[in-house]
Enzyme design. Structure first.
Site, PDB file in Angstrom:
ATOM      1  N   SER A   9      40.294  40.928  43.246  1.00  0.00           N
ATOM      2  CA  SER A   9      39.022  40.838  42.535  1.00  0.00           C
ATOM      3  C   SER A   9      38.519  39.393  42.579  1.00  0.00           C
ATOM      4  O   SER A   9      38.994  38.594  43.386  1.00  0.00           O
ATOM      5  CB  SER A   9      39.191  41.343  41.102  1.00  0.00           C
ATOM      6  OG  SER A   9      37.937  41.541  40.495  1.00  0.00           O
ATOM      7  N   ASN A  10      37.592  39.048  41.722  1.00  0.00           N
ATOM      8  CA  ASN A  10      37.049  37.681  41.689  1.00  0.00           C
ATOM      9  C   ASN A  10      36.661  37.313  40.261  1.00  0.00           C
ATOM     10  O   ASN A  10      36.809  38.114  39.339  1.00  0.00           O
ATOM     11  CB  ASN A  10      35.859  37.559  42.646  1.00  0.00           C
ATOM     12  CG  ASN A  10      34.741  38.506  42.274  1.00  0.00           C
ATOM     13  OD1 ASN A  10      34.120  38.380  41.229  1.00  0.00           O
ATOM     14  ND2 ASN A  10      34.504  39.506  43.115  1.00  0.00           N
ATOM     15  N   ARG A  11      36.169  36.094  40.079  1.00  0.00           N
ATOM     16  CA  ARG A  11      35.949  35.534  38.739  1.00  0.00           C
ATOM     17  C   ARG A  11      34.610  35.897  38.096  1.00  0.00           C
ATOM     18  O   ARG A  11      34.259  35.334  37.067  1.00  0.00           O
ATOM     19  CB  ARG A  11      36.014  34.002  38.799  1.00  0.00           C
ATOM     20  CG  ARG A  11      37.373  33.458  39.077  1.00  0.00           C
ATOM     21  CD  ARG A  11      37.330  31.928  39.011  1.00  0.00           C
ATOM     22  NE  ARG A  11      38.583  31.359  39.450  1.00  0.00           N
ATOM     23  CZ  ARG A  11      39.677  31.305  38.694  1.00  0.00           C
ATOM     24  NH1 ARG A  11      39.656  31.769  37.462  1.00  0.00           N
ATOM     25  NH2 ARG A  11      40.781  30.784  39.180  1.00  0.00           N
TER      26      ARG A  11
END
Ligand code: C5P
Length: 214
Positions: free
Chosen positions: A25-27
């Site tokens: 995933s990512n931030r």
């Protein structure tokens, strides 16, 4: 000023499964997309938000469709896009996903592990290729370098009407997971409009107003 019939917005990250308990995933916090959805209620009869997993409350008057993966976001966006007159892709969609998803939890071994990744669909580019008459399409370009040049080329490559460029380099003041942001909106003619650092909610109102009166 209810200028639009339906505004469709995407927000948040996507999660790409590796196995039943792991994902890539990512931030992205979803804050910018949720702020846009909250303000969009003033500009449209109908506001639909397609959201990845975030810790935010759905703004009142907004219909939210929760998804996890880029493929689920693509399906929801394509399904909802037909009657939308303004679409804003604000989500941080994964560009790659694991090519093979394990049915059971992967066991560790002593050596290195290689996970093969394959490209996901570029949702915004596909929406641009299938743009309906009168439909306005806007995207975000989170950049760390050559911000405006990269954003402009994305606008052209994805057949957008607006691209909203923001600096997500660690030296910048706004961007990912923050409550504030500063952006430049570029239109098809190449005109650049700078919006100085302010809260994402304030910025969301300014972006929608700019697009609505354009
Ligand atoms: O090419 P890049 O990922 O930098 O473009 C960013 C824009 O494209 C954002 O609006 C993002 O929501 C959208 N995007 C997409 N599908 C992808 C990757 C990005 O719609 N697979």
């Amino acid at each position: 000023m209810k200028k639009f019939k339906k505004i469709l917005i995407s927000a948040g990250p996507t999660r790409e499964k590796i196995d039943p308990v792991r994902f890539i995933s990512n931030r992205s916090s979803g804050k910018m997309g949720y702020a846009l959805a909250e303000k969009a209620v003033d500009f449209a009869e109908n506001v639909v938000l397609v959201s990845g997993p975030v810790n935010l409350e759905v703004p009142s008057g907004v219909q939210c469709i929760n998804i996890e993966s880029a493929a689920e976001m693509a399906a929801a966006m394509f399904h909802e896009s037909h009657d939308a007159d303004l679409i804003i892709m604000c989500a941080a969609v994964a560009d790659y996903r694991p090519k093979f998803v394990h049915d059971t939890k992967m066991k560790k071994s002593d050596g290195d592990l290689t996970i093969v990744l394959e490209r996901t669909t570029d949702i915004l580019k596909t929406l641009g290729e299938n743009k309906k008459a009168g439909q306005i399409l806007a995207g975000f370009a989170a950049e760390t370098n050559d911000i405006l040049e990269n954003a402009q080329s994305k606008l052209e490559r994805k057949n957008l009407d607006f691209i909203i460029a923001n600096d997500v380099s660690s030296s910048s003041q706004g961007g990912f997971a923050k409550d504030v942001n500063a952006v430049t909106i570029i239109d098809r003619s190449g005109h650049r409009e700078v919006f100085d650092l302010c809260s994402k909610k304030e910025l969301a109102g300014k972006i929608l107003k700019y697009i609505a009166v354009y």
